[in-house]
Write a protein that holds these residues in place. Structure first.
Motif, PDB file in Angstrom:
ATOM      1  N   GLY A  35       0.813  -1.213   0.000  1.00  0.00           N
ATOM      2  CA  GLY A  35       0.000   0.000   0.000  1.00  0.00           C
ATOM      3  C   GLY A  35       0.844   1.260   0.000  1.00  0.00           C
ATOM      4  N   PHE A  36       2.075   1.175   0.498  1.00  0.00           N
ATOM      5  CA  PHE A  36       2.934   2.353   0.554  1.00  0.00           C
ATOM      6  C   PHE A  36       3.196   2.888  -0.853  1.00  0.00           C
ATOM      7  CE2 PHE A  36       7.095   4.468   0.851  1.00  0.00           C
ATOM      8  CZ  PHE A  36       6.862   5.325   1.921  1.00  0.00           C
ATOM      9  N   GLY A  37       3.688   2.037  -1.740  1.00  0.00           N
ATOM     10  CA  GLY A  37       3.938   2.464  -3.120  1.00  0.00           C
ATOM     11  C   GLY A  37       2.648   2.848  -3.839  1.00  0.00           C
ATOM     12  N   GLU A  38       1.561   2.116  -3.530  1.00  0.00           N
ATOM     13  CA  GLU A  38       0.280   2.413  -4.196  1.00  0.00           C
ATOM     14  C   GLU A  38      -0.175   3.833  -3.879  1.00  0.00           C
ATOM     15  OE1 GLU A  38      -1.311  -2.239  -4.117  1.00  0.00           O
ATOM     16  OE2 GLU A  38      -2.386  -0.705  -2.988  1.00  0.00           O
ATOM     17  N   VAL A  39      -0.178   4.204  -2.578  1.00  0.00           N
ATOM     18  CA  VAL A  39      -0.690   5.549  -2.256  1.00  0.00           C
ATOM     19  C   VAL A  39       0.282   6.630  -2.727  1.00  0.00           C
ATOM     20  CG1 VAL A  39      -2.233   4.814  -0.386  1.00  0.00           C
ATOM     21  CG2 VAL A  39       0.101   5.554   0.162  1.00  0.00           C
ATOM     22  N   LEU A  40       1.580   6.325  -2.778  1.00  0.00           N
ATOM     23  CA  LEU A  40       2.510   7.321  -3.329  1.00  0.00           C
ATOM     24  C   LEU A  40       2.282   7.510  -4.832  1.00  0.00           C
ATOM     25  CD1 LEU A  40       3.763   7.468  -0.546  1.00  0.00           C
ATOM     26  CD2 LEU A  40       6.010   7.184  -1.567  1.00  0.00           C
ATOM     27  N   VAL A  57       5.430  13.787 -18.950  1.00  0.00           N
ATOM     28  CA  VAL A  57       5.886  14.213 -17.634  1.00  0.00           C
ATOM     29  C   VAL A  57       6.883  13.168 -17.130  1.00  0.00           C
ATOM     30  CG1 VAL A  57       3.980  13.015 -16.450  1.00  0.00           C
ATOM     31  CG2 VAL A  57       5.141  14.923 -15.311  1.00  0.00           C
ATOM     32  N   ILE A  58       7.912  13.636 -16.457  1.00  0.00           N
ATOM     33  CA  ILE A  58       8.894  12.702 -15.896  1.00  0.00           C
ATOM     34  C   ILE A  58       8.385  12.212 -14.547  1.00  0.00           C
ATOM     35  CG2 ILE A  58      11.234  12.485 -14.961  1.00  0.00           C
ATOM     36  CD1 ILE A  58      12.028  14.730 -16.946  1.00  0.00           C
ATOM     37  N   LEU A  59       8.278  10.899 -14.379  1.00  0.00           N
ATOM     38  CA  LEU A  59       8.064  10.341 -13.043  1.00  0.00           C
ATOM     39  C   LEU A  59       9.403   9.733 -12.643  1.00  0.00           C
ATOM     40  CD1 LEU A  59       6.285   9.657 -10.615  1.00  0.00           C
ATOM     41  CD2 LEU A  59       5.711   7.493 -11.736  1.00  0.00           C
ATOM     42  N   ASP A  72       4.690  -0.939  -7.354  1.00  0.00           N
ATOM     43  CA  ASP A  72       3.373  -0.812  -6.706  1.00  0.00           C
ATOM     44  C   ASP A  72       2.683   0.467  -7.164  1.00  0.00           C
ATOM     45  OD1 ASP A  72       3.742  -3.179  -5.310  1.00  0.00           O
ATOM     46  OD2 ASP A  72       4.565  -2.195  -3.525  1.00  0.00           O
ATOM     47  N   ALA A  73       3.457   1.563  -7.251  1.00  0.00           N
ATOM     48  CA  ALA A  73       2.888   2.851  -7.655  1.00  0.00           C
ATOM     49  C   ALA A  73       2.314   2.753  -9.069  1.00  0.00           C
ATOM     50  CB  ALA A  73       3.964   3.939  -7.596  1.00  0.00           C
ATOM     51  N   LEU A  74       3.072   2.155  -9.992  1.00  0.00           N
ATOM     52  CA  LEU A  74       2.629   2.093 -11.388  1.00  0.00           C
ATOM     53  C   LEU A  74       1.402   1.187 -11.547  1.00  0.00           C
ATOM     54  CD1 LEU A  74       6.052   1.979 -13.290  1.00  0.00           C
ATOM     55  CD2 LEU A  74       4.507   3.937 -12.980  1.00  0.00           C
ATOM     56  N   ARG A  75       1.334   0.135 -10.739  1.00  0.00           N
ATOM     57  CA  ARG A  75       0.149  -0.737 -10.800  1.00  0.00           C
ATOM     58  C   ARG A  75      -1.103   0.054 -10.400  1.00  0.00           C
ATOM     59  NH1 ARG A  75       1.810  -4.255  -7.458  1.00  0.00           N
ATOM     60  NH2 ARG A  75       0.656  -3.378  -5.711  1.00  0.00           N
ATOM     61  N   ALA A  76      -0.995   0.817  -9.304  1.00  0.00           N
ATOM     62  CA  ALA A  76      -2.144   1.608  -8.844  1.00  0.00           C
ATOM     63  C   ALA A  76      -2.498   2.695  -9.855  1.00  0.00           C
ATOM     64  CB  ALA A  76      -1.832   2.220  -7.472  1.00  0.00           C
ATOM     65  N   VAL A  77      -1.491   3.354 -10.386  1.00  0.00           N
ATOM     66  CA  VAL A  77      -1.722   4.435 -11.359  1.00  0.00           C
ATOM     67  C   VAL A  77      -2.392   3.882 -12.621  1.00  0.00           C
ATOM     68  CG1 VAL A  77      -0.509   5.964 -12.976  1.00  0.00           C
ATOM     69  CG2 VAL A  77       0.080   6.006 -10.540  1.00  0.00           C
ATOM     70  N   GLY A  78      -1.934   2.725 -13.068  1.00  0.00           N
ATOM     71  CA  GLY A  78      -2.494   2.112 -14.278  1.00  0.00           C
ATOM     72  C   GLY A  78      -3.989   1.847 -14.132  1.00  0.00           C
ATOM     73  N   ARG A  79      -4.413   1.507 -12.901  1.00  0.00           N
ATOM     74  CA  ARG A  79      -5.835   1.203 -12.684  1.00  0.00           C
ATOM     75  C   ARG A  79      -6.673   2.466 -12.545  1.00  0.00           C
ATOM     76  NH1 ARG A  79      -4.911  -2.971  -8.112  1.00  0.00           N
ATOM     77  NH2 ARG A  79      -4.118  -4.713  -9.325  1.00  0.00           N
ATOM     78  N   ILE A 125       7.766  14.768 -11.453  1.00  0.00           N
ATOM     79  CA  ILE A 125       7.351  14.386 -10.104  1.00  0.00           C
ATOM     80  C   ILE A 125       8.358  13.345  -9.639  1.00  0.00           C
ATOM     81  CG2 ILE A 125       5.536  13.335  -8.700  1.00  0.00           C
ATOM     82  CD1 ILE A 125       3.574  14.256 -10.963  1.00  0.00           C
ATOM     83  N   LEU A 126       8.987  13.607  -8.489  1.00  0.00           N
ATOM     84  CA  LEU A 126      10.030  12.704  -7.988  1.00  0.00           C
ATOM     85  C   LEU A 126       9.604  12.132  -6.644  1.00  0.00           C
ATOM     86  CD1 LEU A 126      13.813  12.917  -8.085  1.00  0.00           C
ATOM     87  CD2 LEU A 126      12.790  12.944  -5.826  1.00  0.00           C
ATOM     88  N   LEU A 127       9.798  10.832  -6.485  1.00  0.00           N
ATOM     89  CA  LEU A 127       9.526  10.157  -5.212  1.00  0.00           C
ATOM     90  C   LEU A 127      10.845   9.633  -4.666  1.00  0.00           C
ATOM     91  CD1 LEU A 127       6.457   7.977  -6.366  1.00  0.00           C
ATOM     92  CD2 LEU A 127       6.382  10.241  -5.265  1.00  0.00           C
ATOM     93  N   ALA A 128      10.995   9.617  -3.346  1.00  0.00           N
ATOM     94  CA  ALA A 128      12.214   9.056  -2.756  1.00  0.00           C
ATOM     95  C   ALA A 128      11.914   8.591  -1.340  1.00  0.00           C
ATOM     96  CB  ALA A 128      13.333  10.094  -2.735  1.00  0.00           C
ATOM     97  N   ASN A 129      12.145   7.307  -1.090  1.00  0.00           N
ATOM     98  CA  ASN A 129      11.996   6.771   0.256  1.00  0.00           C
ATOM     99  C   ASN A 129      13.353   6.290   0.748  1.00  0.00           C
ATOM    100  OD1 ASN A 129      10.339   5.786   2.546  1.00  0.00           O
ATOM    101  ND2 ASN A 129      11.117   3.787   1.870  1.00  0.00           N
ATOM    102  N   GLU A 130      13.762   6.763   1.892  1.00  0.00           N
ATOM    103  CA  GLU A 130      15.052   6.383   2.482  1.00  0.00           C
ATOM    104  C   GLU A 130      16.213   6.546   1.492  1.00  0.00           C
ATOM    105  OE1 GLU A 130      15.756   3.803   5.592  1.00  0.00           O
ATOM    106  OE2 GLU A 130      13.737   2.965   5.625  1.00  0.00           O
TER     107      GLU A 130
END
Ligand code: SAH
Length: 337
Positions: A35-40, A57-59, A72-79, A125-130
């Motif tokens: 769910g972490f990647g999905e909500v991001l 757009v650059i992700l 996970d993020a791309l799966r959620a975005v695709g849906r 849009i840039l994401l970064a965890n740890e």
């Protein structure tokens, strides 16, 4: 021979990430809950709308590890946001060739870069965890009215005086003998991103990492080896070295470069605002009792204050014209830290 602490840390981590599977030594939010990647990912889709739906757009992701968050993020975005999925071009910032190879299995469509400042121009849009916690820090020690700096010599810390031109670097009052940390590379990343985002269609970056909301003196350098704390100076390259992220310094660097900074907001509050608990409860409802329990345990670990919910925080840097982004509040977020 002595080596400045940040150079020691950079060298040790470069070796570590090139020669180890880091997930044998620690785990991270995307590995704990899908769910972490999905909500991001959904966060990014909403930000894209707020940016006026630029196409392309650059992700981007900095320090993608084994690629779990982005997959996970791309799966959620695709849906949920197929138009964003069609417009986005995936770019990853990763210095380790070994981790790039792992990422390529899950994210074959990506383009890789060594550094954040090598990302191509354009709305992003840039994401970064740890990611930021792995960047090298300098440590200054207060003595009398001035500062000395820590170096590593034969696996031990030694101090040397700081030249007059660098005495202002720590930038913080501290009692005698106290340590103040400065991560110049993280500040440079914040500055570079802010310069891009100062343009109206610039975009936004979301950093999730651990550290205090306000600057304070303290030695936070740590080494993790097989899930245990280890001596950060012994065996460079054999353990993952990290330090607390100085969110306030990043926000300051971003403001100075003309961008907006939102947060930091405690991870537990941020993920709750993005609807992570409800999302995982819904998913759990269709699973076996054991799978449902595992899904909900993952949510608790990420959100509960005594687990990762409070020490970890979310900070966004973005174009000044954007509305308040999801997960952040318009008024001061003091209560959410
Ligand atoms: N975001 C992932 C991985 C965190 S570990 C997760 O949440 O699981 C840190 C990541 O940053 C690794 O992918 C590591 O190789 C990368 N990294 C560390 N220092 C870096 C640097 N200076 N430049 C680019 N990538 C770096």
């Amino acid at each position: 021979m002595k080596e400045r602490l940040d150079r020691f840390m950079a060298r040790a981590n470069a070796t570590y990430y090139a020669t180890h599977n880091p997930y044998a030594d620690f785990t991270t939010a995307p590995e704990i809950s899908q769910g972490f990647g999905e909500v991001l990912g959904l966060w990014a889709a909403i930000v894209w709308q707020a940016m006026g739906r630029p196409d392309p757009v650059i992700l981007a992701e900095a320090g993608p590890g084994r690629g779990t968050l982005m997959a996970d993020a791309l799966r959620a975005v695709g849906r949920v946001a197929p138009e964003f999925a069609a417009a986005l071009r995936l770019h990853l910032v990763e210095s380790s060739p070994e981790l790039r190879a792992l990422q390529a299995v899950r994210l074959p469509q990506a383009t890789w870069h060594d550094r954040v400042d090598a990302l191509p121009p354009g709305p992003m849009i840039l994401l970064a965890n740890e990611f930021l916690d792995a960047l090298p820090i300098r440590q200054f020690v207060r003595h009398g009215r001035g500062w000395s700096e820590r170096y590593v010599a034969e696996s031990r810390l030694v101090e040397a005086p700081v030249p007059a031109a660098e005495q202002a670097l720590p930038g913080l009052e501290a009692p005698e003998g106290a340590v103040v940390e400065v991560c110049e590379e993280a500040r440079a990343v914040a500055r570079q991103l802010a310069a891009r985002f100062a343009a109206p269609s610039g975009g936004a970056a979301l950093f999730v990492d651990y550290g205090p909301a306000a600057r304070a003196p303290g030695d936070s350098l740590q080494a993790l080896r097989e899930g245990q704390f280890a001596d950060p100076l012994a065996d460079p390259g054999e353990a993952d070295l990290t330090a607390h992220v100085d969110f306030a310094a990043l926000a300051e660097a971003a403001h100075a470069a003309g961008a907006q900074a939102l947060g930091p907001v405690a991870q537990g509050v941020f993920l709750a605002r993005l609807g992570l608990p409800q999302r995982m409860e819904k998913l759990a409802a269709g699973q076996s009792p054991a799978q449902a329990a595992a899904l909900l345990a993952g949510v608790r670990r990420l959100t509960e204050p005594h687990a990762m919910g409070r020490l970890f925080k979310a900070l966004a840097l973005c174009a000044p014209g954007l509305p308040v982004l999801p997960g952040f509040a318009a008024e001061s977020d003091d209560h959410a830290r």
